[in-house]
Design an enzyme around this catalytic site. Structure first.
Site, PDB file in Angstrom:
ATOM      1  N   VAL A   1       0.888  -0.978   0.036  1.00 39.86           N
ATOM      2  CA  VAL A   1       0.114  -0.062   0.116  1.00 39.86           C
ATOM      3  C   VAL A   1       1.155   1.198   0.021  1.00 39.86           C
ATOM      4  O   VAL A   1       1.716   1.305   0.916  1.00 39.86           O
ATOM      5  CB  VAL A   1      -0.975   0.097   1.277  1.00 39.86           C
ATOM      6  CG1 VAL A   1      -1.786   1.215   1.314  1.00 39.86           C
ATOM      7  CG2 VAL A   1      -1.783  -1.220   1.075  1.00 39.86           C
TER       8      VAL A   1
ATOM      9  N   CYS B   1      -7.684  11.787  14.835  1.00 40.81           N
ATOM     10  CA  CYS B   1      -7.151  10.896  13.836  1.00 40.81           C
ATOM     11  C   CYS B   1      -5.869  10.144  14.429  1.00 40.81           C
ATOM     12  O   CYS B   1      -5.427  10.639  15.693  1.00 40.81           O
ATOM     13  CB  CYS B   1      -6.921  11.403  12.410  1.00 40.81           C
ATOM     14  SG  CYS B   1      -5.196  12.429  12.676  1.00 40.81           S
TER      15      CYS B   1
ATOM     16  N   CYS C   1       7.049  -7.365  16.608  1.00 36.84           N
ATOM     17  CA  CYS C   1       6.954  -8.759  16.892  1.00 36.84           C
ATOM     18  C   CYS C   1       8.211  -9.255  16.645  1.00 36.84           C
ATOM     19  O   CYS C   1       8.368 -10.409  17.066  1.00 36.84           O
ATOM     20  CB  CYS C   1       5.870  -9.264  16.125  1.00 36.84           C
ATOM     21  SG  CYS C   1       4.061  -8.471  16.230  1.00 36.84           S
TER      22      CYS C   1
END
Lengths: 360, 91
Positions: A129, A190, A206
């Site tokens: 994206v 936002c 992670c």
């Protein structure tokens, strides 16, 4: 002692295909429509909703499972990566065959989701994206759910959502902690009001500090609950706030969302800076020794297999090509022109290898 | 007056392994100063080189992010909480 029958045991019915009648909506959604805040009208609304999930990792697979089982009308899923062994501990739609086949996550997830609910219009997209395609990916979409693993992409989604007036459900999980908030243009602040430019997230991903699967499921499930409320139009039931959970020692807080910052370039000044960023930047992925480079031209994988085979160990499936380099790193080429350089976190090293084998 | 401080597990190595602990302070401003004086390793996680709160760090005084408060000279009341949060990017 209980005896576990083996597959050859005569007491176990032989495997075989039963002739299945199509599953009716009444059968499939009966328990959900019995839940009064949803009911038959809520189910109709869910079934006409169009949802985008960006990132089909741990959060994204749980989100997608919830959305498909709930019966959304259309689910678009976008991911740039492919399934790897370390994903299986928590990314609940994938299995060992997906790893062996090096399937792109969007493809593997799309196949599983189609078997769960064939009534849902699925739109799996293997892509990064970027500022160039973020708004296009949101065309016709009512709600965007965050399954990403980095602030850069989140801020891009945030800016595109606030520009287009689409609610965005932020979620993040690492270690045993997680956060989620539903951010609604014109109603709440936002994500940029909360985290500024992201500041790298403190380097805790992670891949650097680990993650346990339950926190991911919990956060994604909280995101899914807010998504259901939105789809059925029950804004009054919205949780509101920024939920922060730590499930090992157990702390939970649901904190007030602030008013939009007076100088927020997204929700006040409407400049949407993430949509202006340079899409050609190399991006380091989630701290796991991978740099992505977006090339200008698409790849014909078959032709590239022939080209790279003399100098590298090459494997290919319909979705990607992997080349193990003599230098020790690995290149992964996608038909859309992207290359993952794995085995380095150094963008200049990645660019060197890219130029050496792919050419600039 | 005593307030309760909580910090994320991931940076609790800076607070002697504790994720929740009491702190004695008269005002919120004093509490913020004492927090990093008592636990100096915490400073780099909370503040950048210019002394500003890092962008991904959220410091909440009860229900309010301190970034939204006009004045930090707020007297500590019984039961007050100071919460250190880090925006979570994994997924």
């Amino acid at each position: 002692m209980n005896e576990i029958p083996s597959p050859s045991d005569k007491r176990v019915p032989a495997a075989g295909r039963m002739i299945m009648q199509p599953i009716t909506p009444n059968q499939r959604y009966s328990r959900q429509t019995l839940f009064a805040p949803i009911g038959p009208e809520g189910q109709r609304r869910i079934s006409s909703s169009r949802v985008l999930i960006v990132g089909m990792g741990a959060l994204g697979t749980v989100l997608a499972s919830h959305m498909v089982r709930a019966g959304v009308g259309t689910l678009r899923i976008v991911d740039r990566d492919y399934v790897e062994p370390s994903n299986l501990q928590r990314q609940m739609l994938y299995d060992e065959e997906d790893v062996a086949g090096a399937l792109p996550k969007a493809v593997a997830a799309g196949r599983k989701l189609a078997r769960i609910n064939s009534d849902v219009q699925l739109d799996p997209i293997v892509s990064d994206v970027t500022p160039l395609n973020a708004e296009k990916l949101m065309k016709g979409i009512d709600l965007v759910l965050d399954g990403t693993d980095n602030f850069r992409t989140r801020l891009l989604l945030n800016d595109a959502c606030f520009k287009k007036g689409i609610p965005f459900v932020y979620g993040g999980a690492v270690s045993a902690q997680g956060m989620t908030a539903m951010l609604v243009p014109g109603e709440t602040c936002c994500l940029r009001c909360l985290i500024g430019s992201g500041d790298g997230g403190g380097g805790q991903t992670c891949d650097t500090v680990g993650v346990i699967a339950p926190i991911v499921d919990i956060i994604a499930s909280f995101q899914a609950v807010e998504a259901l409320k939105h789809m059925v139009g029950d804004a009054g039931a919205r949780r509101g706030g920024l939920l922060s959970l730590e499930v090992w020692h157990y702390h939970s807080m649901n904190l007030k969302l602030p008013e939009p910052r007076k100088d927020c370039p997204t929700c006040r000044l409407r400049q949407y800076p993430a949509l202006e960023a340079d899409a050609e930047d190399a991006a380091t992925l989630c701290g796991r020794e991978t740099v992505q480079i977006q090339g200008a031209r698409p790849f014909d994988l078959e032709a590239w297999e022939r080209r790279l085979a003399p100098s590298c160990t090459v494997s290919r499936n319909p979705f990607l090509l992997r080349a193990e380099l003599p230098e020790g790193e690995r290149l992964v080429l996608f038909p859309d022109g992207r290359v993952l350089v794995q085995g380095t976190e150094d963008p200049s090293r990645a660019r060197t290898l890219y130029d050496r084998y792919v050419g600039s | 007056m005593q307030l309760e401080v909580s910090v994320p597990l991931l940076i609790s190595d800076c607070t002697r392994g504790r994720t929740r602990f009491p702190l004695e302070a008269g005002t919120l401003a004093e509490a913020l100063r004492l927090l990093v004086e008592t636990y100096p390793l915490l400073r780099v996680h909370l503040y950048n080189e210019q002394g500003n709160v890092r962008e991904h760090v959220l410091l909440y005084y009860n229900d309010d992010n301190i970034a939204w408060l006009d004045d930090l000279d707020i007297p500590i009341q019984p039961g007050d909480k100071l919460r250190v949060l880090q925006a979570v990017s994994g997924g």
